[in-house]
Design a protein around this motif. Structure first.
Motif, mmCIF file in Angstrom:
data_model
loop_
_atom_site.group_PDB
_atom_site.id
_atom_site.type_symbol
_atom_site.label_atom_id
_atom_site.label_comp_id
_atom_site.label_asym_id
_atom_site.label_seq_id
_atom_site.Cartn_x
_atom_site.Cartn_y
_atom_site.Cartn_z
ATOM 1 N N ALA A 148 0.828 -1.212 0.000
ATOM 2 C CA ALA A 148 0.000 0.000 0.000
ATOM 3 C C ALA A 148 0.866 1.269 0.000
ATOM 4 C CB ALA A 148 -0.939 0.004 1.198
ATOM 5 N N GLU A 149 1.990 1.242 0.668
ATOM 6 C CA GLU A 149 2.894 2.406 0.699
ATOM 7 C C GLU A 149 3.809 2.445 -0.519
ATOM 8 O OE1 GLU A 149 3.223 5.111 2.708
ATOM 9 O OE2 GLU A 149 1.345 4.457 3.609
ATOM 10 N N LEU A 150 4.373 1.316 -0.876
ATOM 11 C CA LEU A 150 5.377 1.296 -1.943
ATOM 12 C C LEU A 150 4.782 1.517 -3.330
ATOM 13 C CD1 LEU A 150 7.611 -1.581 -0.599
ATOM 14 C CD2 LEU A 150 8.026 0.875 -0.469
ATOM 15 N N THR A 151 3.542 1.103 -3.530
ATOM 16 C CA THR A 151 2.912 1.306 -4.835
ATOM 17 C C THR A 151 2.763 2.793 -5.154
ATOM 18 O OG1 THR A 151 1.151 0.548 -6.303
ATOM 19 C CG2 THR A 151 0.495 1.225 -4.081
ATOM 20 N N LYS A 152 2.762 3.628 -4.130
ATOM 21 C CA LYS A 152 2.694 5.082 -4.334
ATOM 22 C C LYS A 152 3.947 5.621 -5.029
ATOM 23 C CE LYS A 152 0.044 5.693 -0.054
ATOM 24 N NZ LYS A 152 0.108 6.227 1.320
ATOM 25 N N LEU A 153 5.021 4.854 -4.986
ATOM 26 C CA LEU A 153 6.287 5.276 -5.602
ATOM 27 C C LEU A 153 6.455 4.719 -7.018
ATOM 28 C CD1 LEU A 153 8.614 4.654 -2.511
ATOM 29 C CD2 LEU A 153 7.478 6.780 -3.183
ATOM 30 N N SER A 154 5.601 3.802 -7.407
ATOM 31 C CA SER A 154 5.765 3.109 -8.685
ATOM 32 C C SER A 154 5.733 4.050 -9.881
ATOM 33 C CB SER A 154 4.704 2.019 -8.843
ATOM 34 O OG SER A 154 4.922 0.997 -7.897
ATOM 35 N N HIS A 155 4.894 5.077 -9.832
ATOM 36 C CA HIS A 155 4.811 5.996 -10.975
ATOM 37 C C HIS A 155 6.143 6.718 -11.208
ATOM 38 C CE1 HIS A 155 3.971 8.772 -7.645
ATOM 39 N NE2 HIS A 155 4.324 9.752 -8.468
ATOM 40 N N GLN A 156 6.864 7.020 -10.136
ATOM 41 C CA GLN A 156 8.166 7.680 -10.285
ATOM 42 C C GLN A 156 9.188 6.730 -10.911
ATOM 43 O OE1 GLN A 156 9.674 9.989 -6.898
ATOM 44 N NE2 GLN A 156 7.679 9.691 -5.959
ATOM 45 N N ILE A 157 9.165 5.480 -10.468
ATOM 46 C CA ILE A 157 10.088 4.486 -11.016
ATOM 47 C C ILE A 157 9.778 4.257 -12.492
ATOM 48 C CG2 ILE A 157 10.860 2.087 -10.870
ATOM 49 C CD1 ILE A 157 10.056 2.297 -7.821
ATOM 50 N N LYS A 158 8.498 4.148 -12.826
ATOM 51 C CA LYS A 158 8.097 3.959 -14.222
ATOM 52 C C LYS A 158 8.577 5.120 -15.086
ATOM 53 C CE LYS A 158 3.899 1.247 -13.678
ATOM 54 N NZ LYS A 158 2.470 1.209 -13.972
ATOM 55 N N ALA A 159 8.457 6.333 -14.586
ATOM 56 C CA ALA A 159 8.894 7.516 -15.342
ATOM 57 C C ALA A 159 10.406 7.478 -15.576
ATOM 58 C CB ALA A 159 8.492 8.790 -14.611
ATOM 59 N N LEU A 160 11.170 7.091 -14.569
ATOM 60 C CA LEU A 160 12.622 6.997 -14.715
ATOM 61 C C LEU A 160 13.003 5.908 -15.710
ATOM 62 C CD1 LEU A 160 13.564 7.415 -10.962
ATOM 63 C CD2 LEU A 160 14.161 9.001 -12.800
ATOM 64 N N LEU A 161 12.317 4.778 -15.649
ATOM 65 C CA LEU A 161 12.584 3.687 -16.582
ATOM 66 C C LEU A 161 12.225 4.093 -18.008
ATOM 67 C CD1 LEU A 161 11.254 0.683 -14.470
ATOM 68 C CD2 LEU A 161 13.646 1.198 -14.981
ATOM 69 N N ALA A 162 11.103 4.781 -18.168
ATOM 70 C CA ALA A 162 10.643 5.194 -19.496
ATOM 71 C C ALA A 162 11.578 6.233 -20.115
ATOM 72 C CB ALA A 162 9.227 5.746 -19.419
ATOM 73 N N ALA A 163 12.178 7.064 -19.280
ATOM 74 C CA ALA A 163 13.076 8.102 -19.778
ATOM 75 C C ALA A 163 14.361 7.510 -20.354
ATOM 76 C CB ALA A 163 13.403 9.092 -18.657
ATOM 77 N N GLY A 164 14.707 6.295 -19.892
ATOM 78 C CA GLY A 164 15.918 5.645 -20.381
ATOM 79 C C GLY A 164 17.171 6.304 -19.830
ATOM 80 N N GLY A 165 18.305 5.823 -20.271
ATOM 81 C CA GLY A 165 19.571 6.401 -19.838
ATOM 82 C C GLY A 165 19.827 6.278 -18.359
ATOM 83 N N LEU A 166 19.416 5.165 -17.753
ATOM 84 C CA LEU A 166 19.642 4.969 -16.318
ATOM 85 C C LEU A 166 21.139 4.958 -16.024
ATOM 86 C CD1 LEU A 166 17.066 2.162 -15.458
ATOM 87 C CD2 LEU A 166 16.877 4.602 -14.994
ATOM 88 N N GLN A 167 21.487 5.621 -14.954
ATOM 89 C CA GLN A 167 22.877 5.674 -14.527
ATOM 90 C C GLN A 167 23.121 4.594 -13.469
ATOM 91 O OE1 GLN A 167 25.205 7.771 -15.901
ATOM 92 N NE2 GLN A 167 23.523 8.251 -17.287
ATOM 93 N N PRO A 168 24.286 3.973 -13.498
ATOM 94 C CA PRO A 168 24.613 3.014 -12.443
ATOM 95 C C PRO A 168 24.651 3.705 -11.085
ATOM 96 C CG PRO A 168 26.153 2.832 -14.271
ATOM 97 C CD PRO A 168 25.332 4.072 -14.505
ATOM 98 N N GLY A 169 24.247 2.964 -10.070
ATOM 99 C CA GLY A 169 24.300 3.480 -8.714
ATOM 100 C C GLY A 169 22.934 3.723 -8.129
ATOM 101 N N PRO A 170 22.914 4.269 -6.915
ATOM 102 C CA PRO A 170 21.655 4.430 -6.187
ATOM 103 C C PRO A 170 20.828 5.625 -6.654
ATOM 104 C CG PRO A 170 23.491 5.188 -4.840
ATOM 105 C CD PRO A 170 24.076 4.643 -6.107
ATOM 106 N N VAL A 171 19.525 5.413 -6.665
ATOM 107 C CA VAL A 171 18.551 6.467 -6.935
ATOM 108 C C VAL A 171 17.503 6.393 -5.821
ATOM 109 C CG1 VAL A 171 16.762 7.314 -8.506
ATOM 110 C CG2 VAL A 171 18.854 6.306 -9.429
ATOM 111 N N ILE A 172 17.403 7.443 -5.023
ATOM 112 C CA ILE A 172 16.423 7.480 -3.940
ATOM 113 C C ILE A 172 15.061 7.850 -4.538
ATOM 114 C CG2 ILE A 172 15.800 8.479 -1.699
ATOM 115 C CD1 ILE A 172 18.492 7.112 -1.577
ATOM 116 N N VAL A 173 14.057 7.035 -4.234
ATOM 117 C CA VAL A 173 12.708 7.292 -4.712
ATOM 118 C C VAL A 173 11.816 7.481 -3.482
ATOM 119 C CG1 VAL A 173 10.777 6.444 -6.090
ATOM 120 C CG2 VAL A 173 13.112 5.822 -6.712
ATOM 121 N N LYS A 174 11.256 8.698 -3.345
ATOM 122 C CA LYS A 174 10.392 8.955 -2.198
ATOM 123 C C LYS A 174 9.166 9.724 -2.650
ATOM 124 C CE LYS A 174 13.220 12.889 -0.856
ATOM 125 N NZ LYS A 174 14.007 13.493 0.176
ATOM 126 N N ASP A 175 8.127 9.648 -1.843
ATOM 127 C CA ASP A 175 6.881 10.323 -2.158
ATOM 128 C C ASP A 175 7.112 11.827 -2.149
ATOM 129 O OD1 ASP A 175 4.274 10.216 -2.898
ATOM 130 O OD2 ASP A 175 3.467 9.832 -0.899
#
Length: 109
Positions: free
Chosen positions: A81-108
């Motif tokens: 219930a909490e983590l699904t609120k972050l899914s749209h941000q992850i989807k947007a980052l994945l769709a944008a492409g060009g992911l960089q290696p390393g950590p990406v903090i995803v928060k509401d």
């Protein structure tokens, strides 16, 4: 993209990313694998990103050695219930492409 859900995430989160090939650590039978070894296994198995709730991972690993993006999900608790609120941000980052290696903090936001 091939995504791996860390064992500290609910497996139900897989359904939030139907356009990607998503596995859990349990699916791959990598339960209990230490983070450094897990990252190595992911590279060999052709994964692009790890989703985790482990906020310490970013401080424990040298990401220069890996080609993976690690999405660190920052929520009050690790329930679907909490983590699904972050899914749209992850989807947007994945769709944008060009992911960089390393950590990406995803928060509401």
């Amino acid at each position: 993209m091939r995504l791996l859900l860390d064992e500290n995430l609910p497996k139900r989160l897989k359904q939030d990313f139907p356009e990607h090939e998503v596995f859990t650590v349990r699916d791959k039978e990598w339960n209990g694998t230490k983070n450094g070894e897990l990252l190595k296994l992911m590279v060999v198995d052709g994964f692009h990103a790890l989703l985790t709730f482990d906020k310490n991972l970013q401080h424990q690993q040298n990401f220069d050695k890996y080609t993976l993006t690690v999405f660190i999900l920052n929520a009050p608790i690790n329930t679907y219930a909490e983590l699904t609120k972050l899914s749209h941000q992850i989807k947007a980052l994945l769709a944008a492409g060009g992911l960089q290696p390393g950590p990406v903090i995803v928060k509401d936001e």
